[in-house]
Design a protein around this motif. Structure first.
Motif, PDB file in Angstrom:
ATOM      1  N   LEU A 161      33.169  31.974  39.810  1.00 19.02           N
ATOM      2  CA  LEU A 161      33.004  32.461  40.972  1.00 19.02           C
ATOM      3  C   LEU A 161      32.443  33.829  40.850  1.00 19.02           C
ATOM      4  O   LEU A 161      31.553  34.232  41.608  1.00 19.02           O
ATOM      5  N   THR A 162      33.142  34.960  40.156  1.00 19.71           N
ATOM      6  CA  THR A 162      32.939  36.001  40.116  1.00 19.71           C
ATOM      7  C   THR A 162      31.507  36.418  39.513  1.00 19.71           C
ATOM      8  O   THR A 162      30.744  37.310  39.721  1.00 19.71           O
ATOM      9  N   TYR A 163      31.319  35.797  38.537  1.00 24.12           N
ATOM     10  CA  TYR A 163      30.019  35.532  37.783  1.00 24.12           C
ATOM     11  C   TYR A 163      28.881  35.374  38.609  1.00 24.12           C
ATOM     12  O   TYR A 163      27.714  35.953  38.790  1.00 24.12           O
ATOM     13  N   LYS A 164      29.202  34.110  39.598  1.00 26.39           N
ATOM     14  CA  LYS A 164      27.758  33.765  40.438  1.00 26.39           C
ATOM     15  C   LYS A 164      27.858  35.001  41.582  1.00 26.39           C
ATOM     16  O   LYS A 164      26.548  35.212  42.214  1.00 26.39           O
ATOM     17  N   ALA A 165      29.041  35.678  42.008  1.00 24.06           N
ATOM     18  CA  ALA A 165      28.926  36.459  42.913  1.00 24.06           C
ATOM     19  C   ALA A 165      28.209  38.056  42.556  1.00 24.06           C
ATOM     20  O   ALA A 165      27.429  38.527  43.323  1.00 24.06           O
TER      21      ALA A 165
END
Length: 531
Positions: free
Chosen positions: A170-174
């Motif tokens: 999720l942090t990578y996508k964000a």
């Protein structure tokens, strides 16, 4: 301009988002959206990272709409998630983890137990790293899952470019930056956070000494990764001036949201949901056999985390209710009355106790006992092969009997929590209070039975959505509003109602707790005989 942050929580069944004021942690808006779940075979549970990301976007936009705050006033976003394994290939395309072969199904969910054989093999070895997971690794952790993938889906293994814990996905996508969380990697991947290194000998023995596993930067939870990408900002309806925090596991976020207002070293945070997690912090490492950890810096920076848990908690209560003969009628009545089946069963339990002249609903289960290990035992026995037991069944199919079984199941979960606390205190903890959040805490019967069974007060967070608050606390650190995560915890967390144990039922619960333990010992003897 008032400043706000967003906490995002991805659980087993839904993605949720909350908008919180930076100054005091007041929640301004919240929304939720369901996520898909596949069960292609027994013990296999799968999800889709694309479906999860879509659900997160819908939840964030919904929370913003309810909060009615300007996008430019949102200065940080934090993510927590279950410890599920995401597999991506070239161009970040999803790769199947499923016997179905569907590329969409690219997430092995935390509760998936397909890797039992790999788990047993790992635990049969004399690996030093295992002492940091209570002496035995769990099939819910990533090394057994990765071994299973390498053995059973070699094409996926070869094509994979990234293996990520869900919070790190999720942090990578964000942010567009592949930064891994100290929390996820210490707790689920066997990274030695206190030494800042991997045990390469251990990983090599499993065939997992692989740069796709060990080659990414690992940073403390809540640290600023960077701003939202333009694509992510559009997905959320936010701006690229919103900073992304290093993520955290969902239960650990609940600990952050609860413990800011608690006596940190004398409390245990109970995060109730599909499973239960029990989080305790200590300044020095404390090793508790059968309980995960100690993990350095995995929840509260500078503290060691010890993490107990129950693999089936809310999921078990739902299973028992839905498996009952009266479930369809209960569900119909609950919908017609705009209430829940739990509230109806609680009322039935109270009326049944009064009709039988009992002074407490606990006594309804005098002759009915449950062992709650339907999905194995996570703590303190670390036995994934354990199974559930019900003693005292009859041919009675009445609502009264279903109600007794419901109460006995809640009590069994409470005895599991008591066993974890006793195991921790036996090794040097001084836990004298439970702080709690999650689905179970919305049920007064659940709360009182846990307080009574454990003989400890239970304090709720003033903010009932403590998991979302925990992720928002990380966001408030990443935004620069608080110099440390601990500072943000203290400023944004508040204590709420306290439920006191009823001393009149203590002897009854002591007796039932002894039976609970004996049911497990009997099961172990029976398994040995059948072996």
């Amino acid at each position: 301009m008032e400043r706000f942050v967003i906490g995002v929580d991805v659980g087993t069944g839904s993605a949720r988002a909350g908008v919180f004021a930076v100054a005091d942690g007041a929640r301004k808006g919240m929304a939720t959206h369901p996520i898909k779940l596949w069960r292609p075979q027994p013990e296999f549970v799968e999800q889709s990272s694309g479906d999860i990301w879509s659900a997160v976007g819908i939840a964030v936009r919904g929370a913003m709409a309810q909060a009615k705050v300007a996008p430019e006033s949102v200065v940080g976003i934090g993510f927590d998630a279950t410890c599920s394994l995401v597999v991506l290939g070239a161009g970040d395309t999803p790769l199947t983890v499923s016997p179905s072969g569907s590329a969409e199904q690219n997430v092995i969910v935390w509760m998936d137990h397909r890797a039992i054989a790999e788990t047993d093999t790992i635990n049969a070895g004399s690996h030093d790293v295992l002492k940091y997971v209570g002496g035995a690794i769990s099939p819910e952790m990533e090394p057994p899952k990765l071994q299973w993938l390498k053995t059973h889906l070699p094409e996926t293994w070869e094509k994979a470019t990234k293996f990520l814990d869900l919070a790190d996905f999720l942090t990578y996508k964000a942010s567009g930056q592949d930064v891994r969380s100290l929390c996820t990697n210490v707790c689920k991947w066997t990274y030695l956070g206190h030494e800042g290194r991997w045990d390469n000998e251990f990983l090599a023995s499993l065939g997992l000494d692989d740069p796709r596993i060990t080659g990414n930067p690992i940073r403390p939870l809540g640290e600023r990764i960077g701003p939202l990408t333009a694509e992510a900002a559009a997905h959320f309806g936010l701006t690229t001036s919103c900073f992304v925090a290093v993520g955290i596991i969902d239960a650990h976020a609940g600990g952050l949201g609860l413990l800011g207002a608690a006596d940190l070293e004398n409390s245990i945070a109970l995060i109730g949901g599909t499973s239960n997690c029990h989080m305790a912090a200590s300044k020095e490492p404390i090793f508790v056999p059968g309980v995960w950890g100690p993990y350095f810096g995995a929840m509260v920076p500078g503290y060691w985390l010890t993490e107990g848990g129950q693999s089936a908690a809310g999921a078990l209560i739902d299973f028992v209710i839905e498996d009952s003969s009266e479930y369809r009628d209960l569900a119909y009545r609950a919908e017609a009355a705009s209430t829940t089946v739990y509230a109806l069963l609680n009322t039935e339990a109270q009326e049944l106790a009064v009709a039988e002249g009992l002074t407490d609903v606990a006594y309804l289960t005098r002759n009915l006992h449950v062992l709650d290990f339907h999905l194995g035992n996570r703590s303190p026995f670390a036995d994934p092969h354990a199974r559930g037991v019900v003693e005292g069944l009859s041919l009675d199919r009445s609502l009264a009997q279903d109600t007794r079984l419901y109460v006995a199941t809640v009590q069994a979960l409470a005895y599991g929590t008591r066993a974890i606390i006793e195991a921790a205190n036996a090794q040097g903890f001084t836990i004298s209070q439970i702080v709690a959040t999650g689905g179970g805490t919305k049920n007064p019967l659940w709360l009182q039975q846990h307080a009574d069974a454990c003989g400890l007060p239970i304090t709720l967070g003033k903010e009932p959505e403590s998991v979302l608050l925990g992720s928002a606390i990380l966001a408030a650190h990443a935004s620069g509003d608080y110099a440390t995560v601990t500072e943000a915890m203290t400023a944004m967390g508040r204590a709420g109602e306290t439920i006191l144990p009823n001393p009149a039922t203590r002897a009854f619960h002591d007796a039932k707790y002894a039976i609970w333990r004996d049911l497990y010992e009997s099961q172990k003897r029976h398994r040995a005989l059948m072996a």
